[in-house]
Design an enzyme around this catalytic site. Structure first.
Site, PDB file in Angstrom:
ATOM      1  N   GLY A 100       5.655  -9.303 -11.913  1.00 54.93           N
ATOM      2  CA  GLY A 100       5.193  -9.064 -10.549  1.00 54.93           C
ATOM      3  C   GLY A 100       5.499  -7.652 -10.089  1.00 54.93           C
ATOM      4  N   ALA A 101       5.326  -6.689 -10.997  1.00 55.03           N
ATOM      5  CA  ALA A 101       5.816  -5.332 -10.750  1.00 55.03           C
ATOM      6  C   ALA A 101       4.742  -4.365 -10.270  1.00 55.03           C
ATOM      7  CB  ALA A 101       6.451  -4.775 -12.024  1.00 55.03           C
ATOM      8  N   TYR A 128       6.058 -23.448  -0.881  1.00 58.71           N
ATOM      9  CA  TYR A 128       6.887 -22.272  -1.163  1.00 58.71           C
ATOM     10  C   TYR A 128       8.368 -22.626  -1.111  1.00 58.71           C
ATOM     11  CZ  TYR A 128       8.619 -17.462  -0.778  1.00 58.71           C
ATOM     12  OH  TYR A 128       9.274 -16.272  -0.991  1.00 58.71           O
ATOM     13  N   ALA A 171       9.401 -24.720  -4.118  1.00 55.96           N
ATOM     14  CA  ALA A 171       9.495 -23.923  -5.338  1.00 55.96           C
ATOM     15  C   ALA A 171      10.753 -23.062  -5.346  1.00 55.96           C
ATOM     16  CB  ALA A 171       8.252 -23.042  -5.472  1.00 55.96           C
TER      17      ALA A 171
END
Length: 235
Positions: A12-13, A138, A141
């Site tokens: 996720g960079a 969310y 998770a």
């Protein structure tokens, strides 16, 4: 500061927190492999795809030679009230924010076992400490990420691998900025809730990740660091 020369993989960079962590690692002298489903990273991979984790590990071995630090940052969020909350949103949120994280840890374990200072850094959320309307998927998770941190911290400790979690509060990123702009009262709520009276920045999280990747954090595992400007401490 993380130790120069170590090898890191950051998911996720392409933007936000992941981009800030990767930039901080690179500034500290770490050899960093970046990954995202969006363009702009070394690898373009959707972490929810069936072979994503195995491919990540293979690419890390091939490009880095070894792996010392895994930062499982890739994630999504969605705002949907329970009434009308779709199965598709639930499934994608859990797949991205929890199942993919588990698979990344599993796939990278053989490489991390060979490191003299293996580190797994997971990105949770302050949603593990309190609830927010419309954030059921969310929050569930991220609660799972916290549980995974504790379980893997215990399991992998004897291998010399530490597993820790960062729980960010309200962070202003390219993804969250439109939501704050569309609902100024929501941003104001978080600013007022913060003891520091501001939203967080990706760099606020990157500094903590650099600490967890360093030898200064070598005796920390199975735990979490809340980085929210004091928001959860505020009544």
């Amino acid at each position: 500061m993380a130790e120069a020369g170590r090898r890191a993989l950051v998911t996720g960079a392409a933007s936000g927190i992941g981009a800030a962590i990767a930039a901080r690692f690179q500034a500290d002298g770490l050899v960093t492999l970046t990954l995202d489903r969006a363009p702009g990273c070394d690898l373009r991979i959707d972490v929810t795809s069936a072979q994503a984790a195995e491919r990540m590990a293979q690419e890390a071995a091939a490009r880095l030679g070894r792996l010392d630090i895994l930062v499982a940052n890739a994630g999504i969020s969605a705002l949907e009230p329970l009434e009308g909350h779709s199965d598709a949103t639930w499934d994608l949120t859990l797949a991205t924010n929890l199942s993919a994280v588990f698979r990344q840890c599993r796939a990278c374990l053989p490489l991390l076992k060979e490191s003299p200072a293996g580190r797994i850094i997971l990105i949770g959320s302050v949603m593990s400490s309190f609830g927010e309307a419309g954030m059921a998927a969310y929050a569930a998770a991220k609660h799972g990420v916290l549980g995974l941190t504790r379980a893997l911290g215990v399991e992998l400790g004897p291998l010399g691998i530490t597993v820790n979690c960062i729980q960010p509060g309200a962070i202003l990123t390219g993804i969250t900025a439109p939501a704050f702009a569309a609902n100024p009262a929501f941003g104001d709520y978080w600013v007022q809730k913060s003891a520091l009276k501001r939203l967080g920045t990706p760099d606020d999280i990157a500094g903590v990740a650099a600490f967890l990747a360093s030898d200064d954090a070598r005796f920390m595992t199975g735990t979490t660091l809340v980085v929210d400007g004091g928001a959860t401490a505020h009544p």
